[in-house]
Design a protein around this motif. Structure first.
Motif, mmCIF file in Angstrom:
data_model
loop_
_atom_site.group_PDB
_atom_site.id
_atom_site.type_symbol
_atom_site.label_atom_id
_atom_site.label_comp_id
_atom_site.label_asym_id
_atom_site.label_seq_id
_atom_site.Cartn_x
_atom_site.Cartn_y
_atom_site.Cartn_z
ATOM 1 N N GLY A 26 -116.876 -47.045 20.580
ATOM 2 C CA GLY A 26 -116.124 -45.771 19.975
ATOM 3 C C GLY A 26 -114.820 -45.859 20.535
ATOM 4 O O GLY A 26 -113.891 -44.738 20.198
ATOM 5 N N ALA A 27 -114.039 -46.728 21.068
ATOM 6 C CA ALA A 27 -112.489 -46.807 21.502
ATOM 7 C C ALA A 27 -111.473 -46.824 20.246
ATOM 8 O O ALA A 27 -112.146 -47.770 19.541
ATOM 9 C CB ALA A 27 -112.481 -47.633 22.631
ATOM 10 N N HIS A 28 -110.352 -46.386 20.624
ATOM 11 C CA HIS A 28 -109.441 -47.025 19.629
ATOM 12 C C HIS A 28 -108.835 -48.220 20.225
ATOM 13 O O HIS A 28 -108.525 -48.308 21.284
ATOM 14 C CB HIS A 28 -108.329 -45.935 19.534
ATOM 15 C CG HIS A 28 -107.162 -46.545 18.716
ATOM 16 N ND1 HIS A 28 -105.946 -46.656 19.234
ATOM 17 C CD2 HIS A 28 -107.130 -46.570 17.337
ATOM 18 C CE1 HIS A 28 -104.963 -47.112 18.274
ATOM 19 N NE2 HIS A 28 -105.751 -46.955 17.220
ATOM 20 N N VAL A 29 -108.636 -49.206 19.360
ATOM 21 C CA VAL A 29 -108.223 -50.637 20.051
ATOM 22 C C VAL A 29 -106.748 -50.918 19.431
ATOM 23 O O VAL A 29 -106.883 -51.044 18.159
ATOM 24 C CB VAL A 29 -109.100 -51.720 19.862
ATOM 25 C CG1 VAL A 29 -108.631 -52.956 20.188
ATOM 26 C CG2 VAL A 29 -110.608 -51.559 20.564
ATOM 27 N N ILE A 30 -105.928 -51.185 20.342
ATOM 28 C CA ILE A 30 -104.691 -51.822 19.839
ATOM 29 C C ILE A 30 -104.631 -53.332 20.123
ATOM 30 O O ILE A 30 -104.829 -54.029 21.137
ATOM 31 C CB ILE A 30 -103.476 -51.291 20.564
ATOM 32 C CG1 ILE A 30 -103.315 -49.908 20.191
ATOM 33 C CG2 ILE A 30 -102.217 -52.139 20.158
ATOM 34 C CD1 ILE A 30 -102.440 -49.143 21.103
ATOM 35 N N ALA A 31 -105.128 -54.016 19.115
ATOM 36 C CA ALA A 31 -105.314 -55.460 19.204
ATOM 37 C C ALA A 31 -104.164 -56.445 18.749
ATOM 38 O O ALA A 31 -103.454 -56.261 17.769
ATOM 39 C CB ALA A 31 -106.440 -56.023 18.248
ATOM 40 N N ALA A 43 -109.947 -55.596 12.070
ATOM 41 C CA ALA A 43 -109.616 -54.392 11.371
ATOM 42 C C ALA A 43 -110.476 -53.894 10.517
ATOM 43 O O ALA A 43 -111.047 -52.899 10.135
ATOM 44 C CB ALA A 43 -108.119 -54.447 11.281
ATOM 45 N N ASP A 44 -111.003 -55.017 9.556
ATOM 46 C CA ASP A 44 -111.882 -54.660 8.414
ATOM 47 C C ASP A 44 -113.088 -54.156 8.967
ATOM 48 O O ASP A 44 -114.159 -53.602 8.434
ATOM 49 C CB ASP A 44 -111.909 -55.823 7.650
ATOM 50 C CG ASP A 44 -110.768 -56.126 6.789
ATOM 51 O OD1 ASP A 44 -110.036 -55.111 6.629
ATOM 52 O OD2 ASP A 44 -110.607 -57.207 6.127
ATOM 53 N N GLN A 45 -113.829 -54.949 9.918
ATOM 54 C CA GLN A 45 -115.016 -54.662 10.773
ATOM 55 C C GLN A 45 -114.906 -53.490 11.576
ATOM 56 O O GLN A 45 -115.997 -52.971 11.762
ATOM 57 C CB GLN A 45 -115.331 -55.807 11.662
ATOM 58 C CG GLN A 45 -115.480 -57.161 10.962
ATOM 59 C CD GLN A 45 -115.702 -57.983 12.235
ATOM 60 O OE1 GLN A 45 -115.589 -58.237 13.280
ATOM 61 N NE2 GLN A 45 -115.887 -59.311 11.590
ATOM 62 N N ALA A 46 -113.844 -52.978 11.939
ATOM 63 C CA ALA A 46 -113.746 -51.476 12.746
ATOM 64 C C ALA A 46 -113.977 -50.185 11.804
ATOM 65 O O ALA A 46 -113.405 -50.390 10.742
ATOM 66 C CB ALA A 46 -112.428 -51.670 13.582
ATOM 67 N N PRO A 47 -114.365 -49.263 12.301
ATOM 68 C CA PRO A 47 -114.475 -48.056 11.748
ATOM 69 C C PRO A 47 -112.968 -47.521 11.231
ATOM 70 O O PRO A 47 -112.091 -48.036 12.060
ATOM 71 C CB PRO A 47 -115.078 -47.025 12.471
ATOM 72 C CG PRO A 47 -115.795 -48.009 13.340
ATOM 73 C CD PRO A 47 -115.375 -49.299 13.775
ATOM 74 N N ALA A 51 -108.948 -49.105 14.913
ATOM 75 C CA ALA A 51 -108.168 -50.373 15.196
ATOM 76 C C ALA A 51 -106.659 -50.517 14.580
ATOM 77 O O ALA A 51 -106.347 -50.079 13.507
ATOM 78 C CB ALA A 51 -109.041 -51.618 14.678
ATOM 79 N N THR A 52 -105.617 -51.071 15.658
ATOM 80 C CA THR A 52 -104.394 -51.126 15.212
ATOM 81 C C THR A 52 -104.111 -52.467 15.651
ATOM 82 O O THR A 52 -104.231 -52.710 16.712
ATOM 83 C CB THR A 52 -103.520 -50.218 15.971
ATOM 84 O OG1 THR A 52 -103.910 -48.796 15.700
ATOM 85 C CG2 THR A 52 -102.142 -50.440 15.756
#
Length: 61
Positions: A26-31, A43-47, A51-52
């Motif tokens: 459930g975290a926001h991820v800056i990838a 990004a497509d797989q993330a809610p 994801a950024t």
């Protein structure tokens, strides 16, 4: 409160695994990574909005 993770090398290996686990938690991820196609997959797989992605090109010598 949602945590935010900044993950470098998020396109493969350990960085990708950490990014996927953080997103699942459930975290926001800056990838950050060099492979734009793999960042797009992540990004497509993330809610939505979780994801950024930040593509970084390595310098060519």
């Amino acid at each position: 409160m949602t945590s935010t993770w900044l993950i470098t090398g998020a396109t493969s290996g350990f960085g990708r695994l950490v990014a996927e686990r953080a997103l699942a938690g459930g975290a926001h991820v800056i990838a950050i990574g060099r492979r734009r196609d793999r960042l797009a997959e992540l990004a497509d797989q993330a809610p939505r909005g979780q994801a950024t992605t930040v593509p970084q090109d390595s310098p060519r010598v």
